[in-house]
Design a protein around this motif. Structure first.
Motif, PDB file in Angstrom:
ATOM      1  N   ARG A  34     -12.044  10.826   6.957  1.00 50.03           N
ATOM      2  CA  ARG A  34     -12.993   9.997   7.716  1.00 50.03           C
ATOM      3  C   ARG A  34     -13.344   8.733   6.940  1.00 50.03           C
ATOM      4  O   ARG A  34     -13.443   7.641   7.517  1.00 50.03           O
ATOM      5  N   ILE A  35     -13.523   8.864   5.648  1.00 46.33           N
ATOM      6  CA  ILE A  35     -13.895   7.703   4.836  1.00 46.33           C
ATOM      7  C   ILE A  35     -12.744   6.703   4.765  1.00 46.33           C
ATOM      8  O   ILE A  35     -12.938   5.491   4.923  1.00 46.33           O
ATOM      9  N   PHE A  36     -11.546   7.187   4.561  1.00 45.51           N
ATOM     10  CA  PHE A  36     -10.398   6.285   4.505  1.00 45.51           C
ATOM     11  C   PHE A  36     -10.164   5.614   5.856  1.00 45.51           C
ATOM     12  O   PHE A  36      -9.805   4.429   5.918  1.00 45.51           O
ATOM     13  N   GLU A  37     -10.381   6.351   6.935  1.00 41.43           N
ATOM     14  CA  GLU A  37     -10.242   5.781   8.275  1.00 41.43           C
ATOM     15  C   GLU A  37     -11.283   4.699   8.493  1.00 41.43           C
ATOM     16  O   GLU A  37     -10.973   3.607   9.002  1.00 41.43           O
ATOM     17  N   ALA A  38     -12.535   4.967   8.113  1.00 42.70           N
ATOM     18  CA  ALA A  38     -13.610   3.994   8.297  1.00 42.70           C
ATOM     19  C   ALA A  38     -13.384   2.739   7.470  1.00 42.70           C
ATOM     20  O   ALA A  38     -13.801   1.640   7.857  1.00 42.70           O
ATOM     21  N   ALA A  39     -12.714   2.884   6.340  1.00 45.11           N
ATOM     22  CA  ALA A  39     -12.422   1.737   5.472  1.00 45.11           C
ATOM     23  C   ALA A  39     -11.158   1.001   5.900  1.00 45.11           C
ATOM     24  O   ALA A  39     -10.799  -0.022   5.297  1.00 45.11           O
ATOM     25  N   GLY A  40     -10.486   1.502   6.952  1.00 45.37           N
ATOM     26  CA  GLY A  40      -9.237   0.883   7.382  1.00 45.37           C
ATOM     27  C   GLY A  40      -8.086   1.165   6.448  1.00 45.37           C
ATOM     28  O   GLY A  40      -7.128   0.384   6.377  1.00 45.37           O
ATOM     29  N   LEU A  41      -8.156   2.297   5.745  1.00 46.82           N
ATOM     30  CA  LEU A  41      -7.159   2.606   4.720  1.00 46.82           C
ATOM     31  C   LEU A  41      -6.459   3.931   4.962  1.00 46.82           C
ATOM     32  O   LEU A  41      -5.944   4.547   4.027  1.00 46.82           O
ATOM     33  N   ALA A  42      -6.411   4.363   6.219  1.00 44.24           N
ATOM     34  CA  ALA A  42      -5.764   5.640   6.527  1.00 44.24           C
ATOM     35  C   ALA A  42      -4.305   5.646   6.071  1.00 44.24           C
ATOM     36  O   ALA A  42      -3.764   6.689   5.686  1.00 44.24           O
ATOM     37  N   HIS A  43      -3.675   4.483   6.086  1.00 43.86           N
ATOM     38  CA  HIS A  43      -2.272   4.408   5.657  1.00 43.86           C
ATOM     39  C   HIS A  43      -2.111   4.758   4.184  1.00 43.86           C
ATOM     40  O   HIS A  43      -1.093   5.317   3.774  1.00 43.86           O
ATOM     41  N   HIS A  44      -3.133   4.440   3.370  1.00 42.81           N
ATOM     42  CA  HIS A  44      -3.064   4.787   1.950  1.00 42.81           C
ATOM     43  C   HIS A  44      -3.211   6.284   1.738  1.00 42.81           C
ATOM     44  O   HIS A  44      -2.689   6.833   0.753  1.00 42.81           O
ATOM     45  N   LEU A  45      -3.938   6.942   2.628  1.00 40.70           N
ATOM     46  CA  LEU A  45      -4.094   8.388   2.507  1.00 40.70           C
ATOM     47  C   LEU A  45      -2.819   9.087   2.963  1.00 40.70           C
ATOM     48  O   LEU A  45      -2.401  10.083   2.364  1.00 40.70           O
ATOM     49  N   ALA A  46      -2.204   8.574   4.017  1.00 40.19           N
ATOM     50  CA  ALA A  46      -0.966   9.172   4.532  1.00 40.19           C
ATOM     51  C   ALA A  46       0.199   8.968   3.567  1.00 40.19           C
ATOM     52  O   ALA A  46       1.032   9.866   3.383  1.00 40.19           O
ATOM     53  N   ALA A  47       0.249   7.792   2.949  1.00 34.70           N
ATOM     54  CA  ALA A  47       1.319   7.477   1.995  1.00 34.70           C
ATOM     55  C   ALA A  47       0.676   6.830   0.773  1.00 34.70           C
ATOM     56  O   ALA A  47       0.493   5.610   0.742  1.00 34.70           O
ATOM     57  N   PRO A  48       0.269   7.632  -0.207  1.00 34.79           N
ATOM     58  CA  PRO A  48      -0.421   7.087  -1.391  1.00 34.79           C
ATOM     59  C   PRO A  48       0.362   5.941  -2.014  1.00 34.79           C
ATOM     60  O   PRO A  48       1.576   6.043  -2.214  1.00 34.79           O
ATOM     61  N   PRO A  49      -0.317   4.828  -2.305  1.00 33.24           N
ATOM     62  CA  PRO A  49       0.388   3.658  -2.855  1.00 33.24           C
ATOM     63  C   PRO A  49       0.930   3.918  -4.246  1.00 33.24           C
ATOM     64  O   PRO A  49       0.331   4.635  -5.040  1.00 33.24           O
ATOM     65  N   GLU A  50       2.065   3.331  -4.514  1.00 34.02           N
ATOM     66  CA  GLU A  50       2.682   3.426  -5.832  1.00 34.02           C
ATOM     67  C   GLU A  50       2.779   2.060  -6.508  1.00 34.02           C
ATOM     68  O   GLU A  50       3.156   1.965  -7.671  1.00 34.02           O
ATOM     69  N   GLN A  51       2.457   1.007  -5.748  1.00 33.91           N
ATOM     70  CA  GLN A  51       2.471  -0.349  -6.287  1.00 33.91           C
ATOM     71  C   GLN A  51       1.052  -0.908  -6.260  1.00 33.91           C
ATOM     72  O   GLN A  51       0.119  -0.263  -5.779  1.00 33.91           O
TER      73      GLN A  51
END
Length: 209
Positions: A34-51
């Protein structure tokens, strides 16, 4: 004094991945989502950034965490994320021979070596902000225009992620009794975020080094 500034506003992925990990550990996967979705960062949760990530992502994440959690919960999550980040750096970024050397050295010289390395890589956690180290009677670290508190207004310091990362590294490499306390914060209107570094057996001689 050592300083480092970086113009492009990008930050290392630990600032996202370790926050996600700490949120899930302390608040559960559903709250983290919910927090990542509210921050507009759901994509980072689905695919954790490596760069490197945009510092605006870090600002948004901390802002939403403060909005969705109590101050105590937010502090606990950010501190755990900071410790997880420090553990990652110890495991993957700080060479083992360097770690052995720092643990052998007296605390004063070890602190100087560690902080010189942190300053050289400060752009990975301050983005477009600045990092400064001030040696003297007291050891202080300063972050100017850092991303964590840009969109947060609070009555107490909020850069617990930084404080915990510094503290954990110092406890592992410099002195086991190190305490890092944020005594001024941009979220409170201060011009800089100020972190005081102390360890219990610090002598006047060590302070002056």
């Amino acid at each position: 004094m050592t300083s480092h500034a970086q113009t492009p506003g990008t930050i290392g992925p630990n600032s996202i991945t370790r926050m996600a990990q700490a949120l899930s550990l302390q608040q559960g996967d559903a709250v983290a989502a919910r927090i990542f979705e509210a921050a507009g960062l759901a994509h980072h949760l689905a695919a954790p950034p490596e760069q490197m990530v945009d510092e605006k992502d870090v600002t948004a994440l901390h802002q939403v965490i403060r909005e969705h959690l109590t101050p105590e919960q937010a502090q606990a999550v950010c501190r755990e994320a900071g410790q997880l980040t420090a553990d990652y750096l110890l495991a993957h970024r700080i060479p083992r021979p360097v770690q052995i050397l720092l643990r052998i050295l007296p605390a004063g010289p070890a602190a100087r070596i560690l902080l010189a390395a942190i300053a050289r890589n400060a752009w990975t956690f301050t983005g477009s902000g600045q990092f400064e180290v001030r040696h003297g009677p007291d050891l202080t670290l300063r972050i100017i225009n850092g991303p964590i508190c840009k969109a947060v207004r609070a009555d107490m310091p909020v850069c617990d992620y930084y404080a915990a990362t510094f503290e954990h590294l110092f406890r592992k490499l410099v002195h086991p009794d190190t305490q890092v306390q944020e005594t001024a914060c941009g979220a409170m209107g201060a011009p800089v975020c100020l972190f005081e570094v102390r360890w219990s057996t610090k002598t006047a001689t060590e302070k002056a080094r």
